[in-house]
Design a protein around this motif. Structure first.
Motif, PDB file in Angstrom:
ATOM      1  N   PHE A 161     -11.499  39.047 -38.651  1.00  0.00           N
ATOM      2  CA  PHE A 161     -12.241  37.943 -39.271  1.00  0.00           C
ATOM      3  C   PHE A 161     -13.263  37.275 -38.357  1.00  0.00           C
ATOM      4  O   PHE A 161     -14.086  36.496 -38.827  1.00  0.00           O
ATOM      5  N   ILE A 162     -13.238  37.543 -37.059  1.00  0.00           N
ATOM      6  CA  ILE A 162     -14.267  36.968 -36.180  1.00  0.00           C
ATOM      7  C   ILE A 162     -15.435  37.934 -36.050  1.00  0.00           C
ATOM      8  O   ILE A 162     -15.261  39.081 -35.630  1.00  0.00           O
ATOM      9  N   LYS A 163     -16.605  37.476 -36.439  1.00  0.00           N
ATOM     10  CA  LYS A 163     -17.831  38.256 -36.262  1.00  0.00           C
ATOM     11  C   LYS A 163     -18.614  37.628 -35.114  1.00  0.00           C
ATOM     12  O   LYS A 163     -19.072  36.483 -35.230  1.00  0.00           O
ATOM     13  N   ASN A 164     -18.743  38.374 -34.037  1.00  0.00           N
ATOM     14  CA  ASN A 164     -19.309  37.829 -32.809  1.00  0.00           C
ATOM     15  C   ASN A 164     -20.706  37.254 -33.026  1.00  0.00           C
ATOM     16  O   ASN A 164     -21.585  37.888 -33.628  1.00  0.00           O
ATOM     17  N   SER A 165     -20.884  36.017 -32.568  1.00  0.00           N
ATOM     18  CA  SER A 165     -22.151  35.286 -32.650  1.00  0.00           C
ATOM     19  C   SER A 165     -22.542  34.919 -34.083  1.00  0.00           C
ATOM     20  O   SER A 165     -23.657  34.458 -34.329  1.00  0.00           O
ATOM     21  N   VAL A 166     -21.624  35.120 -35.031  1.00  0.00           N
ATOM     22  CA  VAL A 166     -21.889  34.748 -36.423  1.00  0.00           C
ATOM     23  C   VAL A 166     -21.000  33.575 -36.828  1.00  0.00           C
ATOM     24  O   VAL A 166     -21.488  32.499 -37.172  1.00  0.00           O
ATOM     25  N   ASN A 167     -19.677  33.778 -36.791  1.00  0.00           N
ATOM     26  CA  ASN A 167     -18.756  32.699 -37.149  1.00  0.00           C
ATOM     27  C   ASN A 167     -17.858  32.299 -35.979  1.00  0.00           C
ATOM     28  O   ASN A 167     -16.898  31.551 -36.142  1.00  0.00           O
TER      29      ASN A 167
ATOM     30  N   THR B 204     -15.510  31.172 -43.423  1.00  0.00           N
ATOM     31  CA  THR B 204     -14.551  32.255 -43.210  1.00  0.00           C
ATOM     32  C   THR B 204     -13.136  31.780 -43.469  1.00  0.00           C
ATOM     33  O   THR B 204     -12.358  32.433 -44.171  1.00  0.00           O
ATOM     34  N   ALA B 205     -12.785  30.632 -42.914  1.00  0.00           N
ATOM     35  CA  ALA B 205     -11.429  30.104 -43.054  1.00  0.00           C
ATOM     36  C   ALA B 205     -11.068  29.854 -44.510  1.00  0.00           C
ATOM     37  O   ALA B 205      -9.935  30.100 -44.935  1.00  0.00           O
ATOM     38  N   GLN B 206     -12.042  29.401 -45.287  1.00  0.00           N
ATOM     39  CA  GLN B 206     -11.774  29.099 -46.698  1.00  0.00           C
ATOM     40  C   GLN B 206     -11.385  30.360 -47.469  1.00  0.00           C
ATOM     41  O   GLN B 206     -10.608  30.307 -48.431  1.00  0.00           O
ATOM     42  N   LYS B 207     -11.903  31.505 -47.045  1.00  0.00           N
ATOM     43  CA  LYS B 207     -11.557  32.777 -47.704  1.00  0.00           C
ATOM     44  C   LYS B 207     -10.097  33.145 -47.483  1.00  0.00           C
ATOM     45  O   LYS B 207      -9.539  33.970 -48.211  1.00  0.00           O
ATOM     46  N   TYR B 208      -9.491  32.556 -46.459  1.00  0.00           N
ATOM     47  CA  TYR B 208      -8.092  32.848 -46.136  1.00  0.00           C
ATOM     48  C   TYR B 208      -7.169  31.714 -46.577  1.00  0.00           C
ATOM     49  O   TYR B 208      -6.096  31.526 -46.022  1.00  0.00           O
ATOM     50  N   ASP B 209      -7.586  30.975 -47.593  1.00  0.00           N
ATOM     51  CA  ASP B 209      -6.784  29.870 -48.088  1.00  0.00           C
ATOM     52  C   ASP B 209      -5.492  30.384 -48.725  1.00  0.00           C
ATOM     53  O   ASP B 209      -5.464  31.441 -49.353  1.00  0.00           O
TER      54      ASP B 209
END
Length: 382
Positions: free
Chosen positions: A313-319, A355-360
Motif C-alpha cells: 500500500f505504500i507508493k514511494n513519493s506518492v502516498n 489510501t488509508a480510507q480504502k482499508y476501512d
C-alpha cells in the motif's frame, strides 16, 4: 436462513496489532443483524476494556502444551463445552496459540479460518538461524497443526502478498488452495485528523512492540542525524517489549534523554499521532503494517523501511516513502525536504489519507462475510 454464527478466538486481549484487529473485526461484524458474533479470549487479560463493551466476549482459559516425550498437557474442556453449546458455523482464530487449542477436537460442522497475522515461524521448517531445540520444537508443532489443518480443510486469511506467498510455500498443496488474500483494515473514522495544535518542535513518532524485528535502535540514528543538521526535534516511542532497555541505553548514551520519550502501551494512540509531524518506521520485517495506515489516516507522512508487507500500500513519493536501505541520512533527507516544502508535505499526507480510507474496516467486513459465505456454500453448509 438462520443467522450465521461466528466465533473469533484469540489468546488474549493484551495491547497489540493482532488483538486490536480481532476486536475491530468483531465490533464491525456485530453491526450486521444477520450475524451472531462472539469473541473468545483464552485468558482474562483485556487491555481494551473501554473499547470492547459493545461485543460479547467470553474469557475461557485454555491451553495445549505439546511435548515430544508424550507429556502433552491439554486443558480445553470448558472451551469445548462452550463451542458445543454455541454451535458456530465459523471459527476464526488469531495467533498460533489459538490454532492448536481450537483444532485439538475438530467439529466437522464448523468451517475453520486461520488469520495469518505474520509468517508463522512454527511453519517454516528447519532453518539455520534457529537453535537446534527451536528447530525440533517448531517441526513437531508444524507436523501436528498441519495434520489438523488437513482434517478440517482449514481456510487461511493472508494479510499481504508476502504473507500469502509464505503460506503457499510452507503449506501442502491441498491447503495452499484455501488461502484468501484480504489485507488488514483499520477503523478509519477513529484516526481521522482532529484539530489538535502541534508543537513548534518537530515531532516524530513510532508505534510498535520493542522486538528485534522492529529495529527501534535505528530510530535513534535518525534522531542523531537530524540533531547534527541543526533540526530541533523529538521522538515518541509507543509500545513495550524485551528490546526497550536496549533502545533506552542507546538513546541515553548518545545524549538524547530529553529528545526521546518512551510512553509504553497506550490505548489512545490516535491522540499522539495527531500531535506529531511524521511517522517513521524502522521494522525490517513487517507482515502488513496496520500502524502505518493508522498514521496515514491521522494525517501524517509515513517514512518506512521496506518490510515486504508494507509494499502492498505504500507508493514511494506518492502516498509515503518506503526505503530499502537502512540509512539515517536518507530518512533525514526526506524529513527535511518535506519540512521545507509544505505543499509537498500536504500532498503526501492527503494521498496517505486517501489510501488509508480504502482499508476501512467497513469495506473489510463486507469482503470477509463474502469469504465466509463462499466457504459455507462450497462445503454445502449454506
Amino acid at each position: 436462513m438462520a443467522n450465521l454464527k461466528i466465533a473469533h478466538i484469540i489468546p488474549s486481549l493484551k495491547i497489540g496489532g493482532a488483538e486490536r484487529l480481532a476486536l475491530d473485526i468483531c465490533s464491525e461484524l456485530n453491526k450486521n443483524k444477520s450475524l451472531e458474533i462472539i469473541l473468545i479470549s483464552l485468558s482474562e487479560v483485556n487491555d481494551f476494556k473501554s473499547e470492547s463493551y459493545e461485543i460479547e466476549i467470553k474469557y475461557i482459559p485454555s491451553k495445549v502444551t505439546l511435548s515430544i516425550t508424550g507429556k502433552t498437557n491439554v486443558e480445553i474442556t470448558k472451551l469445548n463445552t462452550f463451542i458445543n453449546d454455541f454451535k458456530p458455523d465459523i471459527i476464526h482464530t488469531h495467533l498460533f496459540e489459538a490454532e492448536l487449542i481450537s483444532r485439538w477436537d475438530i467439529n466437522k460442522k464448523v468451517n475453520y479460518f486461520t488469520h495469518c497475522h505474520d509468517n508463522m515461524s512454527q511453519l517454516s521448517g528447519l532453518k539455520t538461524y534457529k537453535s537446534i531445540k527451536k528447530n525440533i520444537t517448531d517441526l513437531y508443532e508444524k507436523n501436528n497443526i498441519i495434520q489438523r489443518y488437513l482434517n478440517c480443510e482449514n481456510k487461511f486469511i493472508a494479510i499481504s502478498k508476502d504473507t500469502k506467498q509464505y503460506f503457499t510455500n510452507v503449506l501442502p498443496k491441498k491447503l495452499s488452495q484455501n488461502i484468501h488474500l484480504l489485507p488488514n483494515a483499520i477503523n478509519y473514522k477513529k484516526f481521522q485528523k482532529n484539530n489538535v495544535k502541534k508543537s513548534n518542535t518537530l515531532r516524530l513518532i513510532n508505534v510498535g512492540s520493542f522486538a528485534a524485528k522492529k529495529n527501534q535502535t535505528f530510530l535513534i540514528d535518525i534522531l542523531l542525524e537530524l540533531k547534527i543538521r541543526g533540526i530541533k526535534c523529538e521522538l515518541l516511542l509507543i509500545g513495550e517489549g524485551i528490546e526497550q532497555q536496549k533502545v533506552k541505553e542507546k538513546a541515553f548514551t548518545n545524549g538524547l534523554k530529553n529528545e526521546i520519550h518512551f510512553l509504553g502501551n497506550i490505548n489512545d494512540v490516535e491522540k499522539e499521532l495527531w500531535k506529531s509531524h511524521f511517522y517513521i518506521h524502522s521494522a525490517y520485517y513487517e507482515p502488513f503494517g496496520l500502524v502505518l495506515l493508522e498514521a496515514m489516516a491521522a494525517g501524517l507522512p509515513v517514512i518506512s523501511l521496506d518490510g515486504k508487507g508494507n509494499r502492498d500500500f505504500i507508493k514511494n513519493s506518492v502516498n509515503g516513502y518506503i526505503l530499502e536501505e537502512e540509512d539515517p541520512k536518507l530518512f533525514s533527507d526526506i524529513i527535511i525536504k518535506l519540512v521545507k516544502n509544505k505543499k509537498l508535505y500536504n500532498r503526501i499526507l492527503e494521498k496517505g489519507k486517501e489510501t488509508a480510507q480504502k482499508y476501512d474496516i467497513k469495506n473489510y467486513s463486507t469482503k470477509l462475510i463474502n469469504i465466509y459465505k463462499e466457504s459455507m456454500s462450497s462445503a454445502n453448509l449454506l
